[in-house]
Each structure stands twice: as structure tokens, then as C-alpha cells.
Design a protein around this motif. Structure first.
Motif, PDB file in Angstrom:
ATOM      1  N   ALA A   1       1.075  -1.416  -0.053  1.00  0.00           N
ATOM      2  CA  ALA A   1      -0.213  -0.138  -0.421  1.00  0.00           C
ATOM      3  C   ALA A   1       1.259   1.753   0.376  1.00  0.00           C
ATOM      4  N   ILE A   2       2.018   1.210   0.594  1.00  0.00           N
ATOM      5  CA  ILE A   2       2.520   1.938   1.254  1.00  0.00           C
ATOM      6  C   ILE A   2       3.441   2.761  -0.485  1.00  0.00           C
ATOM      7  N   GLY A   3       3.996   1.530  -0.509  1.00  0.00           N
ATOM      8  CA  GLY A   3       4.682   1.740  -2.704  1.00  0.00           C
ATOM      9  C   GLY A   3       3.476   1.829  -2.804  1.00  0.00           C
TER      10      GLY A   3
ATOM     11  N   ILE B   1      -5.306  -1.676   7.771  1.00  0.00           N
ATOM     12  CA  ILE B   1      -5.795  -0.143   7.785  1.00  0.00           C
ATOM     13  C   ILE B   1      -5.366   0.284   6.243  1.00  0.00           C
ATOM     14  N   GLU B   2      -4.441   0.184   5.665  1.00  0.00           N
ATOM     15  CA  GLU B   2      -2.629   0.888   4.933  1.00  0.00           C
ATOM     16  C   GLU B   2      -3.475   0.710   3.316  1.00  0.00           C
ATOM     17  N   THR B   3      -4.466  -0.770   3.429  1.00  0.00           N
ATOM     18  CA  THR B   3      -4.265  -1.108   1.915  1.00  0.00           C
ATOM     19  C   THR B   3      -5.227  -0.168   1.681  1.00  0.00           C
TER      20      THR B   3
ATOM     21  N   ILE C   1      -8.284   4.748  -1.403  1.00  0.00           N
ATOM     22  CA  ILE C   1      -8.848   5.942  -1.115  1.00  0.00           C
ATOM     23  C   ILE C   1      -7.595   7.377  -1.667  1.00  0.00           C
ATOM     24  N   TYR C   2      -6.332   6.932  -2.069  1.00  0.00           N
ATOM     25  CA  TYR C   2      -5.225   7.896  -1.982  1.00  0.00           C
ATOM     26  C   TYR C   2      -5.469   7.283  -3.387  1.00  0.00           C
TER      27      TYR C   2
ATOM     28  N   ALA D   1      -9.341  -4.092  -3.168  1.00  0.00           N
ATOM     29  CA  ALA D   1      -8.768  -5.016  -1.609  1.00  0.00           C
ATOM     30  C   ALA D   1      -9.419  -6.047  -1.733  1.00  0.00           C
ATOM     31  N   THR D   2      -8.695  -7.296  -1.035  1.00  0.00           N
ATOM     32  CA  THR D   2      -8.953  -8.086  -1.188  1.00  0.00           C
ATOM     33  C   THR D   2      -9.549  -8.437   0.215  1.00  0.00           C
ATOM     34  N   ALA D   3      -8.021  -8.185   1.038  1.00  0.00           N
ATOM     35  CA  ALA D   3      -8.506  -8.368   2.649  1.00  0.00           C
ATOM     36  C   ALA D   3      -9.702  -9.126   3.255  1.00  0.00           C
TER      37      ALA D   3
END
Lengths: 64, 492
Positions: B362-364, B471-473, B478-479, B490-492
Motif C-alpha cells: 500500500a505504501i509503495g 488499514i494501510e490497504t 483511497i489515496y 482490496a481483497t482482505a
């Protein structure tokens, strides 16, 4: 001569108990109490009364 | 004990519900195959020490719980923000406790909590006075607990005045985390915060008191650093007194080897009967706090996830289960049962690996999608690093910032629970909206139309579309959407 503790203001933190050089302070029933026959007002041991110096509440360890 | 006894089966069932929301979770599991869960920016030896300590690692605080035992009521420093005369079970601030414990009572309480709270990893002594000044009780508690539950991490919090006298004993007892509250490095500033100290058998006041305290704090910090004990510095941000000065504090403690710097807002209320409360000294608001923390970036590493818990807190940061473990609810005979904690640890190890992979991804993505702007996202979570709390049930929101540098935890906002007994109170919602000042998005597991619309009117977009995702996903998605980049699903 001895000091006493105003029980209604005491937070029961116990600092006076282990600072007292004479072992005059004990927890009894609901509060800390100074045994007048043991209390020396720290005379000869320290410049200031240890219980009053460490007590977090003003006017709570006072001359009896 | 009145708390229901939970079987390990139901516990793992519940954990699985809570943590392992789906078998097909976000992030490519193979990319983390065989690797540790250590974030890239942490030294391996240090990671080993902090990975299960919720107060020393923001990542750990999603999974692990701490407890404080109030065995040390005596104190040698008077702070203007502290008054230990009152206790209220509804108050949450340091220095407040419902009952003081003897070391033996504390040991019983630790065992009771370890048996019931599988997330427990750390036992801290944080007063309600000073753990190093009321040393005999602190020491007796640690020695007895270590005999019964050897794998609980031990931790103390102190004002530092008596710390140099006990560093060797701390090291001998394997206490490898110490927190010192350092609010100043200039006695002129200190004199406005500390009316007196008790040191070497006498009371000192004014500049002299602050100078002695400062010297002892620096000495204690240096001694801890020399022994490899991880030190966190807590600083109370007092607007107009030491807020700008904390930049200097941050610099100095970093030089002396502090591992973390935790800047906390002053809690000030006339009802607390503290000097600051009575004189009208205000605490900072959330955006002022964040501005100062942002200025401190690049100095000593910051802790932003502190909840300023009570000296008898129990549970994950942000939840306090202390009232479930009062002495009257703890049986007099107790044996430690390690099974729940062990089961939980096994579950968490896998979950964390997966979470970390999802987080990196997600951060990447945020870095690639970067539109140069930043978003503040408030998340309703029950723990486990997922968006898994209903909007109306949240007592706090965790705040993350998504920006070109990635996704960073920046703090939390406490709120009144909006939904009580199935009804949402409008007055409460106004308070929640006020607490969410500056927030762009709210993520939660569920939210009704009514609060969602009112939040939208206030310029805050709320969504439950990412319920149970990491949370990060969710934030990454959104970003990316905001930046006009097609998001990862998002699949989690």
C-alpha cells in the motif's frame, strides 16, 4: 514534641513512612499515623522534618 | 472472578474473526515468504526488543497489550499538571488509579490478566507516584512477577530524579524498557513546571530544584544508554510554557541515546484540582500537537500513538479493561495458565507477516500514485491493524496521513461513543465532528446514512466500503482514487 498527619488531607502515598528516620510513621486502619513517642521532629538527623518535606499536600504533616 | 471464562477455542474463533477476517487477505503472501515482520527502518537487534511492546512500537500496538500495576504511590517531585488526591474511574490520565496494590496483590493481578488477556506482553510500573523513588515496592513486584511469568517484559516509567540510584538493579532484573518524563532541559523553563522536588533528604524549590532534576535526568538517560536499555522520553506539551522548548529537548535526548520521544498534550481541567487546571493553563489541540510533532521529525524518533493511560490501565492501547480486574474480582489463589497467550502469539505471527506485506504494498502504491498532496484519514479499529469497528461504537479514531512519503500513523482522536443502546445522539455527533477537525476521510466497518451525511456536510467523507481490510490497504486505495490512479483491489 512531635508531628502529626491530618488524615483527611493525606493521599496515602506513603513517602513519609519510608523517609522517617525514626520509624515513627505507620499505616493504621484508614490512614498514616505518627507515633508521638517515637517522633523526634528529625532533630539531630536532618535540617527539616522529613515527613513534611516530602509530603505532596501542603499543611498535612504539621506540629501536633 | 465475575468475568466470563473464555475457552481457547472460542478465543481463537474470536481472534480469527477479529484478526483473520478472511482467508484471502490483502497483499501478496509469497513476497514475504520466509522474511521477518521487521520494518525496513529498524535495526534487527532493537526490533527484537520492541516487537511486542505496544508503547515502543506503533506496529506492535495493534496486536499487544500492556498493563500497569499501581504499586508505587510515593513521589519525590511535584508537577504542576499532577494531583494525586482524586480518583475517578471515568478519568483516564497518568497518575490516576482506583486502588493501590501491594507487590503481592500486584502479582495476583498480573496472573489474572495474563490468564484472560491473551495480548498481554508488557508489565509496566508507572506510579501513580514514581516507580524509582518508591523503589522497594517496584523491585519486589518485578522480582515476584518474573518468577511466575518469565516472558512478560518489564518496564518502568519515572521522573528521573531517583533513576541513577537504580539503573544497575534495573539492568540486573532485565528491565529493558524505561520511560523518563523530561519536560525541559533548561531550569528556567523547569521552574514553571515543577514547584518542588524532594532530593537527598530535603525539599528544593525554583530554579535550583529544576536544575537538580535536569542533571539527574540526563545522568539517568546516559547510564541507561550505556547499558543498552531502551529509553523512551515522555514530554508534556504545555502551550506557552515549553512547547517551543521541546525542540531543544528532542535534540538533547537524541544526543544522549534516547530511542523514542513521546510528546503528549497537557491534560488540564479545573475539576482535576491540578495547579494548571486551577490557573487556567490550557492544553494544546490536536492540530497544534501535530504541527509540533511534524517539526520534530528527523530528530529523535517520535511516538505518536500514546493514549496517556492511567497508572492501572490494562489492555490494548486505546481500550482500558482495568475495571474488569479490580482486587475484589481476583481470586486469592491463582496459577498462571500460558495457553491463551501462546495461542494468540502463534496466530499473530502469521497475521503480522501478512499485514506487513500488505502495508509495504500500500505504501509503495501511495508513493507511485503520489499527487503531491496529503490526506488525513481517521480509522475506527478494534485492533489487529484492520478497519473493523463500527462508526457508532468507536471511542477513538486512529489518524493516518497519506502523503508522498507514504502512510504514517500520526495520532488519535478521542470521541464520545456516538451510538449507545442502538441510538445515535445528535449532540454527540457534533462532538465527534469537532474532534475530527482537519480530517478528510473516515474509515469504519459500518456507518449509517444519517451520520455519514452530517459528516459530509462538515467536509468529512466517511465510508464503510473497506470494512475489515488492513488499514494501510484501505488508505492506499483511497489515496490512489483521490489521485486518479486505478487502485489495487482490496481483497482482505
Amino acid at each position: 514534641m512531635a508531628f502529626k498527619i491530618i488524615a483527611s488531607q493525606c493521599t496515602q502515598c506513603g513517602a513519609c513512612e519510608f523517609e522517617c528516620p525514626s520509624g515513627a510513621i505507620k499505616f493504621k486502619g484508614e490512614s498514616y499515623v505518627v507515633e508521638p513517642q517515637k517522633c523526634t521532629e528529625c532533630e539531630g538527623a536532618f535540617e527539616t522534618q522529613q515527613c513534611a518535606s516530602v509530603c505532596p499536600v501542603p499543611k498535612t504533616c504539621i506540629p501536633a | 472472578m465475575s468475568a466470563p471464562v473464555i475457552s481457547v477455542e472460542s478465543l481463537t474463533g474470536r481472534l480469527s474473526d477479529q484478526l483473520l477476517a478472511s482467508a484471502d487477505s490483502g497483499g501478496c503472501a509469497s513476497s514475504s515468504c520466509g522474511s521477518s515482520t521487521r520494518p525496513d527502518d529498524v535495526d534487527p537487534a532493537i526490533w527484537d526488543k520492541i516487537k511486542d511492546h505496544p508503547c515502543f512500537s506503533e506496529e506492535a500496538h495493534h496486536y499487544f497489550a500492556r498493563m500497569h500495576v499501581a504499586v508505587a504511590p510515593a513521589c519525590n517531585v511535584q508537577c504542576n499538571y499532577c494531583n494525586r488526591k482524586y480518583d475517578c474511574a471515568n478519568e483516564s490520565r497518568p497518575g490516576v488509579v482506583s486502588e493501590k496494590l501491594t507487590p503481592d496483590q500486584a502479582v495476583r493481578k498480573v496472573i489474572a490478566v495474563a490468564n484472560e488477556v491473551p495480548q498481554l506482553s508488557v508489565l509496566g510500573i508507572a506510579g501513580p507516584g514514581d516507580a524509582c523513588y518508591d523503589w522497594e515496592k517496584t523491585k519486589a513486584t518485578f522480582e515476584r512477577v518474573a518468577r511466575q511469568i518469565p516472558d512478560v517484559k518489564l518496564c518502568v516509567s519515572t521522573n528521573g530524579l531517583a533513576l541513577p540510584d537504580h539503573v544497575d538493579e534495573l539492568a540486573d532484573m532485565n528491565v529493558d524498557h524505561v520511560t523518563i518524563t523530561i519536560n525541559m532541559v533548561d531550569p528556567e523553563v523547569g521552574a514553571k513546571i515543577y514547584p518542588w522536588i524532594f532530593h537527598d533528604h530535603r525539599r528544593y524549590v525554583g530554579i535550583q530544584a529544576a536544575r537538580i532534576l535536569h542533571e539527574r535526568q540526563m545522568l539517568g538517560l546516559e547510564m541507561l544508554s550505556a547499558r543498552g536499555i531502551l529509553t523512551k522520553i515522555n514530554s508534556v506539551m504545555i502551550p506557552g510554557v515549553n512547547d517551543q522548548h521541546l525542540i531543544e529537548v528532542n535534540k538533547l535526548v537524541k544526543q544522549r541515546g534516547a530511542f523514542l520521544h513521546n510528546v503528549m498534550p497537557l491534560i488540564s481541567d479545573p475539576a482535576h484540582g491540578t495547579h494548571y487546571g486551577l490557573t487556567g493553563q490550557r492544553g494544546p489541540n490536536a492540530m497544534e500537537m501535530k504541527a509540533l510533532q511534524d517539526r520534530l521529525e528527523g530528530g529523535a524518533k517520535l511516538m505518536r500513538h500514546c493514549r496517556q493511560c492511567r497508572a492501572d490501565a490494562v489492555g490494548l492501547l486505546g481500550e482500558d479493561r482495568g475495571q474488569e480486574f479490580t482486587l475484589d474480582q481476583i481470586p486469592s489463589e491463582l496459577t498462571y495458565d500460558a495457553s491463551k497467550r501462546e495461542t494468540y502469539r502463534e496466530l499473530v505471527a502469521d497475521e503480522r507477516r501478512d499485514h506487513l506485506a500488505a502495508r509495504s504494498e500500500a505504501i509503495g502504491m501511495v508513493k507511485i500514485a503520489s499527487s503531491g498532496k496529503s490526506l488525513l484519514v481517521a480509522v475506527a479499529t478494534k485492533g489487529g491493524g484492520r478497519v473493523n469497528e463500527h462508526f457508532g461504537h468507536a471511542k477513538e479514531f486512529q489518524v493516518y496521513e497519506a502523503s508522498p512519503t507514504g502512510i504514517n500513523f500520526v495520532g488519535h482522536r478521542k470521541v464520545e461513543q456516538y451510538c449507545l443502546g442502538g441510538w445515535g445522539e445528535n449532540a454527540t455527533l457534533d462532538g465527534v465532528i469537532a474532534a475530527l477537525e482537519g480530517i478528510d476521510f473516515v474509515l469504519c466497518a459500518k456507518i449509517g446514512h444519517c451520520p455519514k451525511d452530517q459528516l459530509a456536510d462538515a467536509g468529512i467523507r466517511a465510508t464503510d466500503a473497506y470494512g475489515h481490510d488492513y488499514i494501510e490497504t484501505a488508505i492506499g486505495a483511497i489515496y490512489a482514487a483521490e489521485s486518479g490512479v486505478p487502485a489495487l483491489t482490496a481483497t482482505a
